[in-house]
Design an enzyme around this catalytic site. Structure first.
Site, PDB file in Angstrom:
ATOM      1  N   ASP A 103     -12.591  -3.342  10.677  1.00 44.26           N
ATOM      2  CA  ASP A 103     -12.605  -4.794  10.837  1.00 44.26           C
ATOM      3  C   ASP A 103     -13.725  -5.247  11.767  1.00 44.26           C
ATOM      4  O   ASP A 103     -14.292  -6.320  11.587  1.00 44.26           O
ATOM      5  CB  ASP A 103     -11.248  -5.311  11.327  1.00 44.26           C
ATOM      6  CG  ASP A 103     -10.699  -4.554  12.518  1.00 44.26           C
ATOM      7  OD1 ASP A 103     -11.307  -3.542  12.926  1.00 44.26           O
ATOM      8  OD2 ASP A 103      -9.650  -4.964  13.043  1.00 44.26           O
ATOM      9  N   ASN A 140      -0.601   4.738  -1.717  1.00 47.79           N
ATOM     10  CA  ASN A 140      -1.108   4.580  -0.367  1.00 47.79           C
ATOM     11  C   ASN A 140      -2.578   4.986  -0.279  1.00 47.79           C
ATOM     12  O   ASN A 140      -2.980   6.040  -0.762  1.00 47.79           O
ATOM     13  CB  ASN A 140      -0.288   5.413   0.617  1.00 47.79           C
ATOM     14  CG  ASN A 140      -0.765   5.250   2.045  1.00 47.79           C
ATOM     15  OD1 ASN A 140      -1.329   6.157   2.627  1.00 47.79           O
ATOM     16  ND2 ASN A 140      -0.555   4.070   2.609  1.00 47.79           N
ATOM     17  N   ASP A 187      -2.117  -9.430   9.156  1.00 47.18           N
ATOM     18  CA  ASP A 187      -1.447  -8.131   9.178  1.00 47.18           C
ATOM     19  C   ASP A 187       0.053  -8.328   8.999  1.00 47.18           C
ATOM     20  O   ASP A 187       0.637  -9.276   9.542  1.00 47.18           O
ATOM     21  CB  ASP A 187      -1.723  -7.395  10.482  1.00 47.18           C
ATOM     22  CG  ASP A 187      -3.106  -6.743  10.492  1.00 47.18           C
ATOM     23  OD1 ASP A 187      -3.829  -6.865   9.479  1.00 47.18           O
ATOM     24  OD2 ASP A 187      -3.459  -6.119  11.519  1.00 47.18           O
ATOM     25  N   ASP A 198       2.626  -6.945  10.186  1.00 47.23           N
ATOM     26  CA  ASP A 198       3.540  -6.897  11.329  1.00 47.23           C
ATOM     27  C   ASP A 198       3.228  -7.981  12.360  1.00 47.23           C
ATOM     28  O   ASP A 198       3.865  -8.043  13.408  1.00 47.23           O
ATOM     29  CB  ASP A 198       3.535  -5.513  12.001  1.00 47.23           C
ATOM     30  CG  ASP A 198       2.145  -4.925  12.129  1.00 47.23           C
ATOM     31  OD1 ASP A 198       1.172  -5.665  11.892  1.00 47.23           O
ATOM     32  OD2 ASP A 198       2.037  -3.736  12.461  1.00 47.23           O
ATOM     33  N   ASP A 201       0.822  -1.209   0.000  1.00 44.99           N
ATOM     34  CA  ASP A 201       0.000   0.000   0.000  1.00 44.99           C
ATOM     35  C   ASP A 201       0.864   1.271   0.000  1.00 44.99           C
ATOM     36  O   ASP A 201       0.771   2.110   0.884  1.00 44.99           O
ATOM     37  CB  ASP A 201      -0.918  -0.021   1.224  1.00 44.99           C
ATOM     38  CG  ASP A 201      -2.075   0.964   1.118  1.00 44.99           C
ATOM     39  OD1 ASP A 201      -2.574   1.181   0.002  1.00 44.99           O
ATOM     40  OD2 ASP A 201      -2.487   1.510   2.166  1.00 44.99           O
TER      41      ASP A 201
END
Length: 408
Positions: free
Chosen positions: A183, A73, A97, A99, A45
């Site tokens: 979410d 982005n 995700d 991370d 992104d």
């Protein structure tokens, strides 16, 4: 030659994800599910830190199919997830995700329990690394449950296994107008539309990793975004669930987790202008969705704070918040031969404040902690009846793997 459909499409939205992306992708590569049954759809992104380049390197050497999309982005996680979902071909999708990382055997275990029980959503146990993970829904592994008879409403993050046919049948996508709580909206809708939800509580399937630079998306954003998120979730619940006890049980989630923190310790640090603005933002939500059915499901200090928000009394609210922040214990006032217990938080029976006594009345689950409180025969009967109903429902449900019952 016909290419077999993958079992799972792992969708990764990545923005400035280095070096965490390295462990994230390694956890995908280490899965015990056959690589031919996994596809990865990764969306860069608009990263500038080497995230896009590392995704391409992974795609070139990974044993499973990997698709990498590069884009400008988007400003939030919704658009990358939606793009990934549009390209997914697996029977199931899992939103990972960049991370965070998967636990060992996560995909194999989640697809197995979904296939065995015919469920549309699977929650795998989550553990936090430098972050707090949800806990109340991991009591035991269950093959089949739903959002009304379990605590799964308290985990609405997207990091779950979803049957893709469910998402496509209802044209479900993440709301790109929301920059926090998107979410929660997606997952709550999936819970409500799902033909059953499975929970894996005896094996860690997901590691929620706190970034050492503090740049995790949930830590950022204006307080107004929290009100946007609460409004969207409350409206969804109101639209999908008829008025009554079931709706009230779900409304606890946005009131307790999204709205109430705006009227906690941070409220004391806010300027008068921000306090007024928060009250203004909360008013339509309180008017539309706050009721006795929601209030009675909260602890006294939670109920009291939200009652004062509903009454638009920031002056009284400050006293309560200061009391709670100081971790003071309210006096327990026992009446009616110990069958009623009031917790005397600030403004209890103040003629000037005029807060009704019922706001301070502890429900049995909170009152049991205080010596001298006695449960009335009627409330005890209701509790026993509820337990009998739950046992009956468990007896009518199929069993989970290993003989576990299927009620959370």
């Amino acid at each position: 030659m016909t290419v077999p459909q993958p079992d799972v499409s792992v969708i990764i939205g990545a923005y400035e994800a280095m070096p965490y992306l390295v462990d994230c992708l390694a956890s995908v590569e280490a899965q015990t599910l056959d690589p031919a049954r996994i596809e990865v759809v990764a969306v860069d992104d608009g990263s500038t830190d080497g995230t896009g380049e590392y995704l391409e390197e992974f795609a070139a050497r990974a044993p499973m199919s990997v698709t990498v999309v590069h884009q400008e982005n988007s400003g939030g996680p919704s658009a990358p997830r939606n793009i990934g979902l549009g390209k997914a071909t697996g029977r199931y999708v899992f939103f990972l995700d960049a991370d965070d990382r998967l636990g060992p055997e996560a995909l194999e275990r989640m697809t197995a329990i979904a296939d065995e029980n015919g469920t549309d959503v699977v929650l795998g146990k989550v553990e936090g690394i430098r972050r707090t993970a949800p806990k109340s829904m991991w009591g035991r592994t269950v093959g089949r449950t739903d959002v009304f008879s379990s605590n799964i409403k308290f985990t609405l993050s997207a990091q779950k296994l979803f049957r893709r046919a469910l998402l496509e049948r209802h044209d479900m996508r993440f709301d790109e107008s929301l920059f926090t709580g998107e979410d929660a909206l997606f997952t709550m809708e999936a819970y409500l539309r799902a033909d059953g939800v499975s929970v894996i509580a005896d094996h860690t399937c997901y590691y929620l990793v706190g970034r050492e630079d503090g740049k995790h998306v949930t830590r950022s954003g204006s307080y107004t975004l929290r009100f946007d998120s609460a409004r969207a979730l409350m409206n969804l619940i109101s639209e999908m669930v008829p008025a009554g006890a079931r709706r009230d049980s779900l409304m606890v989630r946005p009131f307790l987790i999204t709205l109430l923190p705006q009227f906690g310790p941070k409220f004391l640090k806010d300027s008068e202008q921000v306090r007024r603005h928060k009250m203004e933002l909360a008013k339509p939500l309180m008017d539309a969705h706050w009721n006795e059915g929601v209030a009675c499901r909260l602890r006294v200090h939670e109920r009291l704070r939200l009652h004062l928000v509903a009454r638009q009394r920031p002056d009284l609210l400050k006293d309560v918040v200061e009391f709670v922040r100081a971790k003071k214990e309210p006096e327990a006032v026992l009446e009616r031969r110990g069958t009623r217990l009031y917790l005397a938080y600030p403004h209890f029976r103040s003629a000037q404040a005029a807060v009704p006594d019922r706001i301070y009345l502890a429900e049995p689950r909170e009152a049991r902690a205080f010596p001298g409180w006695r449960e009335t025969p009627s409330s005890s009967f209701a509790r026993r009846a509820a337990r009998r109903i739950r046992r009956l429902l468990r007896g009518l449900s199929p069993t989970a793997p290993g003989g576990r019952t299927t009620a959370a």
